[in-house]
Design a protein around this motif. Sequence first.
Motif, PDB file in Angstrom:
ATOM      1  N   GLU A   1      -2.251  10.255   3.551  1.00 40.90           N
ATOM      2  CA  GLU A   1      -3.148   9.822   2.472  1.00 40.90           C
ATOM      3  C   GLU A   1      -2.760   8.413   2.039  1.00 40.90           C
ATOM      4  OE1 GLU A   1      -4.773  11.696  -1.689  1.00 40.90           O
ATOM      5  OE2 GLU A   1      -2.646  11.957  -1.258  1.00 40.90           O
ATOM      6  N   THR A   2      -3.762   7.534   1.967  1.00 41.85           N
ATOM      7  CA  THR A   2      -3.593   6.192   1.403  1.00 41.85           C
ATOM      8  C   THR A   2      -4.752   5.953   0.449  1.00 41.85           C
ATOM      9  OG1 THR A   2      -4.923   4.907   2.982  1.00 41.85           O
ATOM     10  CG2 THR A   2      -2.626   5.379   3.610  1.00 41.85           C
TER      11      THR A   2
ATOM     12  N   ARG B   1      -4.781   7.693  14.689  1.00 43.41           N
ATOM     13  CA  ARG B   1      -5.801   7.854  13.637  1.00 43.41           C
ATOM     14  C   ARG B   1      -5.307   7.322  12.296  1.00 43.41           C
ATOM     15  NH1 ARG B   1      -9.353  12.416  12.755  1.00 43.41           N
ATOM     16  NH2 ARG B   1     -10.469  10.711  11.792  1.00 43.41           N
ATOM     17  N   VAL B   2      -3.992   7.228  12.117  1.00 42.19           N
ATOM     18  CA  VAL B   2      -3.450   6.715  10.868  1.00 42.19           C
ATOM     19  C   VAL B   2      -3.900   5.268  10.650  1.00 42.19           C
ATOM     20  CG1 VAL B   2      -1.217   5.851  11.734  1.00 42.19           C
ATOM     21  CG2 VAL B   2      -1.417   6.700   9.391  1.00 42.19           C
ATOM     22  N   LEU B   3      -4.126   4.535  11.707  1.00 41.38           N
ATOM     23  CA  LEU B   3      -4.526   3.124  11.583  1.00 41.38           C
ATOM     24  C   LEU B   3      -5.879   2.970  10.895  1.00 41.38           C
ATOM     25  CD1 LEU B   3      -3.371   1.946  15.132  1.00 41.38           C
ATOM     26  CD2 LEU B   3      -2.150   1.722  12.947  1.00 41.38           C
ATOM     27  N   GLU B   4      -6.706   4.002  10.910  1.00 43.40           N
ATOM     28  CA  GLU B   4      -8.021   3.966  10.261  1.00 43.40           C
ATOM     29  C   GLU B   4      -7.920   3.840   8.753  1.00 43.40           C
ATOM     30  OE1 GLU B   4     -10.066   7.520  11.486  1.00 43.40           O
ATOM     31  OE2 GLU B   4      -9.861   7.027  13.616  1.00 43.40           O
ATOM     32  N   ILE B   5      -6.791   4.215   8.165  1.00 40.64           N
ATOM     33  CA  ILE B   5      -6.663   4.213   6.707  1.00 40.64           C
ATOM     34  C   ILE B   5      -5.569   3.266   6.210  1.00 40.64           C
ATOM     35  CG2 ILE B   5      -7.733   6.469   6.323  1.00 40.64           C
ATOM     36  CD1 ILE B   5      -4.831   7.609   6.160  1.00 40.64           C
ATOM     37  N   LEU B   6      -5.203   2.329   7.043  1.00 38.72           N
ATOM     38  CA  LEU B   6      -4.186   1.350   6.648  1.00 38.72           C
ATOM     39  C   LEU B   6      -4.824  -0.015   6.425  1.00 38.72           C
ATOM     40  CD1 LEU B   6      -1.306   2.362   9.047  1.00 38.72           C
ATOM     41  CD2 LEU B   6      -1.563   2.917   6.644  1.00 38.72           C
TER      42      LEU B   6
ATOM     43  N   GLU C   1       6.530   3.715   9.265  1.00 40.21           N
ATOM     44  CA  GLU C   1       7.823   3.091   8.961  1.00 40.21           C
ATOM     45  C   GLU C   1       7.933   1.678   9.524  1.00 40.21           C
ATOM     46  OE1 GLU C   1      10.816   6.911   8.518  1.00 40.21           O
ATOM     47  OE2 GLU C   1      10.472   6.105  10.527  1.00 40.21           O
ATOM     48  N   ASN C   2       7.217   1.396  10.606  1.00 42.06           N
ATOM     49  CA  ASN C   2       7.309   0.090  11.254  1.00 42.06           C
ATOM     50  C   ASN C   2       6.333  -0.936  10.705  1.00 42.06           C
ATOM     51  OD1 ASN C   2       9.482   0.526  13.090  1.00 42.06           O
ATOM     52  ND2 ASN C   2       8.132   1.804  14.313  1.00 42.06           N
ATOM     53  N   LEU C   3       5.537  -0.560   9.718  1.00 41.57           N
ATOM     54  CA  LEU C   3       4.612  -1.502   9.101  1.00 41.57           C
ATOM     55  C   LEU C   3       5.220  -2.060   7.829  1.00 41.57           C
ATOM     56  CD1 LEU C   3       1.300   0.516   9.522  1.00 41.57           C
ATOM     57  CD2 LEU C   3       1.968  -1.547  10.774  1.00 41.57           C
ATOM     58  N   SER C   4       5.048  -3.339   7.627  1.00 38.10           N
ATOM     59  CA  SER C   4       5.560  -3.929   6.387  1.00 38.10           C
ATOM     60  C   SER C   4       4.543  -3.691   5.280  1.00 38.10           C
ATOM     61  CB  SER C   4       5.828  -5.419   6.574  1.00 38.10           C
ATOM     62  OG  SER C   4       4.636  -6.093   6.902  1.00 38.10           O
ATOM     63  N   GLY C   5       5.030  -3.646   4.065  1.00 40.45           N
ATOM     64  CA  GLY C   5       4.152  -3.487   2.915  1.00 40.45           C
ATOM     65  C   GLY C   5       3.700  -2.066   2.640  1.00 40.45           C
ATOM     66  N   ILE C   6       4.318  -1.093   3.296  1.00 44.35           N
ATOM     67  CA  ILE C   6       3.958   0.308   3.077  1.00 44.35           C
ATOM     68  C   ILE C   6       5.007   0.943   2.172  1.00 44.35           C
ATOM     69  CG2 ILE C   6       3.618   2.579   4.138  1.00 44.35           C
ATOM     70  CD1 ILE C   6       1.393   0.731   4.894  1.00 44.35           C
ATOM     71  N   ASP C   7       4.549   1.454   1.040  1.00 42.04           N
ATOM     72  CA  ASP C   7       5.388   2.241   0.137  1.00 42.04           C
ATOM     73  C   ASP C   7       5.198   3.688   0.566  1.00 42.04           C
ATOM     74  OD1 ASP C   7       6.793   3.392  -1.960  1.00 42.04           O
ATOM     75  OD2 ASP C   7       5.201   3.040  -3.430  1.00 42.04           O
TER      76      ASP C   7
ATOM     77  N   MET D   1       0.838  -1.187   0.000  1.00 34.20           N
ATOM     78  CA  MET D   1       0.000   0.000   0.000  1.00 34.20           C
ATOM     79  C   MET D   1       0.878   1.243   0.000  1.00 34.20           C
ATOM     80  SD  MET D   1      -2.580   1.418   2.973  1.00 34.20           S
ATOM     81  CE  MET D   1      -3.868   0.258   2.631  1.00 34.20           C
ATOM     82  N   LYS D   2       0.485   2.221  -0.797  1.00 31.96           N
ATOM     83  CA  LYS D   2       1.189   3.499  -0.829  1.00 31.96           C
ATOM     84  C   LYS D   2       0.591   4.416   0.232  1.00 31.96           C
ATOM     85  CE  LYS D   2       2.742   7.243  -3.769  1.00 31.96           C
ATOM     86  NZ  LYS D   2       3.809   7.538  -2.864  1.00 31.96           N
ATOM     87  N   ALA D   3       1.462   5.109   0.943  1.00 33.54           N
ATOM     88  CA  ALA D   3       1.042   6.096   1.933  1.00 33.54           C
ATOM     89  C   ALA D   3       1.911   7.336   1.768  1.00 33.54           C
ATOM     90  CB  ALA D   3       1.191   5.548   3.343  1.00 33.54           C
ATOM     91  N   THR D   4       1.267   8.485   1.839  1.00 33.37           N
ATOM     92  CA  THR D   4       1.977   9.759   1.784  1.00 33.37           C
ATOM     93  C   THR D   4       1.687  10.505   3.071  1.00 33.37           C
ATOM     94  OG1 THR D   4       1.714   9.843  -0.613  1.00 33.37           O
ATOM     95  CG2 THR D   4       2.293  11.903   0.480  1.00 33.37           C
ATOM     96  N   ILE D   5       2.751  10.976   3.717  1.00 36.51           N
ATOM     97  CA  ILE D   5       2.595  11.772   4.932  1.00 36.51           C
ATOM     98  C   ILE D   5       3.151  13.167   4.680  1.00 36.51           C
ATOM     99  CG2 ILE D   5       4.738  10.808   5.889  1.00 36.51           C
ATOM    100  CD1 ILE D   5       3.560  11.284   8.710  1.00 36.51           C
TER     101      ILE D   5
END
Length: 114
Positions: free
Chosen positions: A96-97, A109-114, A22-28, A1-5
């Motif tokens: 944004e994801t 709150r970031v966990l709501e969109i992951l 940064e600590n989650l795997s699979g995050i671009d 999944m792509k995420a922009t902060i």
Amino acid sequence: MKATIWHNPKCGTSRKTLAILENLSGIDLEVIEYLKRPPTREKLAQLYADAGIAPKDGLRLRGTDAEERGLPQANADAILEAMVSDPILIERPLVETEKGVRLCRPQDRVLEIL
């Protein structure tokens, strides 16, 4: 999944949100230091719309002159223009994801969109 902060490294909440990502795997992850590379007015409007909040809800009051400038009572267009010209007025961090956008205060709150 792509995420922009949209990140401010001087902000503790922004650093904590970035650490979660940064600590989650699979995050671009794309990190944008918005004080150096502010979003366009159009991008900022889109981020707030996608987050389901008004620009005034994304207005940073603490440590800014937003109150003195009358921005909390201003219309959305005036707030967006002020944020683009003076990005310190943007509350952070915005993430944004593909699942949406959140103003991550608190950082969980970031966990709501992951």
